[in-house]
Write an enzyme that holds these catalytic residues in place. Structure first.
Site, PDB file in Angstrom:
ATOM      1  N   ASP A   6       0.391  -1.166   0.007  1.00 21.79           N
ATOM      2  CA  ASP A   6       0.083   0.530   0.103  1.00 21.79           C
ATOM      3  C   ASP A   6       1.123   1.060  -0.077  1.00 21.79           C
ATOM      4  O   ASP A   6       2.076   1.227  -0.030  1.00 21.79           O
ATOM      5  CB  ASP A   6      -1.037   0.164   1.143  1.00 21.79           C
ATOM      6  CG  ASP A   6      -1.805   1.071   1.470  1.00 21.79           C
ATOM      7  OD1 ASP A   6      -2.570   1.613   0.450  1.00 21.79           O
ATOM      8  OD2 ASP A   6      -1.630   1.982   2.261  1.00 21.79           O
ATOM      9  N   SER A   7       0.148   1.749  -0.169  1.00 18.75           N
ATOM     10  CA  SER A   7       1.007   3.947   0.096  1.00 18.75           C
ATOM     11  C   SER A   7       1.336   3.442   1.222  1.00 18.75           C
ATOM     12  O   SER A   7       2.057   4.866   1.771  1.00 18.75           O
ATOM     13  CB  SER A   7      -0.050   5.296  -0.559  1.00 18.75           C
ATOM     14  OG  SER A   7      -0.577   4.968   0.316  1.00 18.75           O
ATOM     15  N   GLY A  39      -3.307   9.537  -3.521  1.00 16.35           N
ATOM     16  CA  GLY A  39      -4.114   9.562  -4.058  1.00 16.35           C
ATOM     17  C   GLY A  39      -3.967  11.088  -4.929  1.00 16.35           C
ATOM     18  O   GLY A  39      -5.093  11.843  -5.821  1.00 16.35           O
ATOM     19  N   CYS A  69      -4.819  -1.417  -1.836  1.00 15.70           N
ATOM     20  CA  CYS A  69      -4.829   0.272  -2.124  1.00 15.70           C
ATOM     21  C   CYS A  69      -5.357   0.784  -3.507  1.00 15.70           C
ATOM     22  O   CYS A  69      -4.841  -0.054  -4.560  1.00 15.70           O
ATOM     23  CB  CYS A  69      -3.564   1.426  -2.354  1.00 15.70           C
ATOM     24  SG  CYS A  69      -3.247   2.492  -2.570  1.00 15.70           S
ATOM     25  N   GLU A 147      -1.842   8.174   8.292  1.00 14.74           N
ATOM     26  CA  GLU A 147      -0.190   8.050   8.649  1.00 14.74           C
ATOM     27  C   GLU A 147       0.617   8.615  10.076  1.00 14.74           C
ATOM     28  O   GLU A 147       1.607   7.629  10.239  1.00 14.74           O
ATOM     29  CB  GLU A 147       0.598   7.896   7.788  1.00 14.74           C
ATOM     30  CG  GLU A 147      -0.449   7.747   6.229  1.00 14.74           C
ATOM     31  CD  GLU A 147       0.770   5.870   6.045  1.00 14.74           C
ATOM     32  OE1 GLU A 147       1.731   6.387   6.232  1.00 14.74           O
ATOM     33  OE2 GLU A 147       0.096   5.053   5.821  1.00 14.74           O
ATOM     34  N   CYS A 179     -10.898   3.692   0.441  1.00 15.86           N
ATOM     35  CA  CYS A 179      -9.510   3.681   1.104  1.00 15.86           C
ATOM     36  C   CYS A 179      -9.423   2.684   1.984  1.00 15.86           C
ATOM     37  O   CYS A 179      -9.710   2.909   3.036  1.00 15.86           O
ATOM     38  CB  CYS A 179      -9.306   4.946   0.989  1.00 15.86           C
ATOM     39  SG  CYS A 179      -7.400   5.175   1.350  1.00 15.86           S
ATOM     40  N   THR A 180      -7.803   2.464   2.105  1.00 16.10           N
ATOM     41  CA  THR A 180      -7.954   0.824   2.696  1.00 16.10           C
ATOM     42  C   THR A 180      -7.156   2.023   3.949  1.00 16.10           C
ATOM     43  O   THR A 180      -7.631   0.526   5.027  1.00 16.10           O
ATOM     44  CB  THR A 180      -6.598   0.020   2.057  1.00 16.10           C
ATOM     45  OG1 THR A 180      -5.585   0.812   1.872  1.00 16.10           O
ATOM     46  CG2 THR A 180      -7.381  -0.815   0.905  1.00 16.10           C
ATOM     47  N   HIS A 181      -7.027   3.199   3.933  1.00 19.93           N
ATOM     48  CA  HIS A 181      -6.813   3.807   5.362  1.00 19.93           C
ATOM     49  C   HIS A 181      -8.110   3.560   6.362  1.00 19.93           C
ATOM     50  O   HIS A 181      -8.023   3.783   7.158  1.00 19.93           O
ATOM     51  CB  HIS A 181      -6.612   5.397   4.940  1.00 19.93           C
ATOM     52  CG  HIS A 181      -4.795   5.265   4.397  1.00 19.93           C
ATOM     53  ND1 HIS A 181      -4.333   4.470   3.640  1.00 19.93           N
ATOM     54  CD2 HIS A 181      -3.623   5.102   5.042  1.00 19.93           C
ATOM     55  CE1 HIS A 181      -2.985   4.263   3.504  1.00 19.93           C
ATOM     56  NE2 HIS A 181      -2.498   5.405   4.447  1.00 19.93           N
TER      57      HIS A 181
END
Ligand code: DGL
Length: 260
Positions: A6-7, A39, A69, A147, A179-181
């Site tokens: 992922d990012s 993004g 992601c 993050e 979004c996976t976050h």
């Protein structure tokens, strides 16, 4: 070995589902936190970053890769599939189940700018959500917040309210976490929306697809040995290590390292 990237730390929401379903498989997780967020990056930049990560995961021994992601999937998975000879599983905003479940006829999608602008998202939306109203909102700042490990803070609540309250006034009853976050903000979202809005997270379906594809290619481990997990970050490891510890706990041995 399964590769997951992922990012940043968001893909850990997918990693968590994969280890529930495939508890014997070893996994290398790559968080590209140095280049996060994706993004707001161009498709070309994302393709370069994802190709570099794929090379690294193959070198680490991965034989199947999960692009955990949404932004990277929409920008780069077609390129990865045609340039690397191994199976890839991606993740896309789950607009189809949201549209099917909606009783108000209005669904919300919270995702990054890159995902919402992508051809793949717009095609899926046309194909599977043509009969409902879709309120798409860019969750600007949410990825950065996760993050920094700032979930559960007043800043997180303030930003979420800004995105969710207009959706609530429009009668949204199903919210796609695109979004996976965002699953890491799930409790705070529930605090704001109550039970009026159901959150749709495609991560469990992605884990099932990893299982199907790994089985089809004969890639699953044949031993009952305990798996090993490796977490790599292109930036610092503070938040990654904390989140990895809370997901893996005592279940398996794992290492966390930084490439910085
Ligand atoms: N977790 C990524 C996604 O699912 C976040 C993208 C970003 O870095 O902006 O889209």
């Amino acid at each position: 070995m399964i590769g997951v990237f992922d990012s940043g730390v968001g893909g850990l929401s997918v990693f968590g589902e994969i280890i529930k379903l495939l508890p014997n498989e070893s996994i290398t997780y790559y968080a590209d936190s140095a280049n996060c967020p994706y993004g707001t990056k161009s498709k070309e930049e994302i393709i370069l970053l994802c190709s570099d990560i794929t090379h690294r995961l193959i070198e680490a021994g991965c034989t199947i890769i999960t692009v955990a992601c949404n932004t990277a999937t929409s920008a780069a998975i077609a390129h990865l599939r045609s340039n690397f000879d191994l199976p890839f599983v991606g993740i896309e905003p789950a607009v189809k189940p949201a549209a099917l479940k909606s009783r108000t006829g209005t669904v919300g999608v919270l995702a990054t700018e890159g995902t919402l602008k992508s051809d793949s998202f717009n095609k899926t939306r046309e194909l599977f959500a043509g009969n409902v109203r879709v309120i798409s909102t860019v969750g600007a700042g949410l990825v950065e917040l996760v993050e920094r490990g700032e979930t559960g803070t007043p800043a997180a609540e303030k930003l979420l309210r800004k995105y969710l309250e207009p959706m609530m006034s429009e009668g949204v009853d199903n919210l796609v976490l695109g979004c996976t976050h965002y699953p890491f903000l799930s409790d705070e979202i529930r605090k704001i929306t109550g039970e009026a809005i159901q959150q749709i997270n495609p991560a469990p379906a992605v884990a099932q697809q990893v299982q199907r594809l790994a089985e089809r290619h004969g890639l699953l481990s044949s031993s009952d040995d305990k798996p090993e997990y490796q977490f790599i970050s292109s930036d610092g490891t503070c938040v990654l290590a904390r989140m990895a510890a809370s997901i893996v706990g005592e279940k398996a041995k794992y290492t966390v390292r930084s490439l910085r």
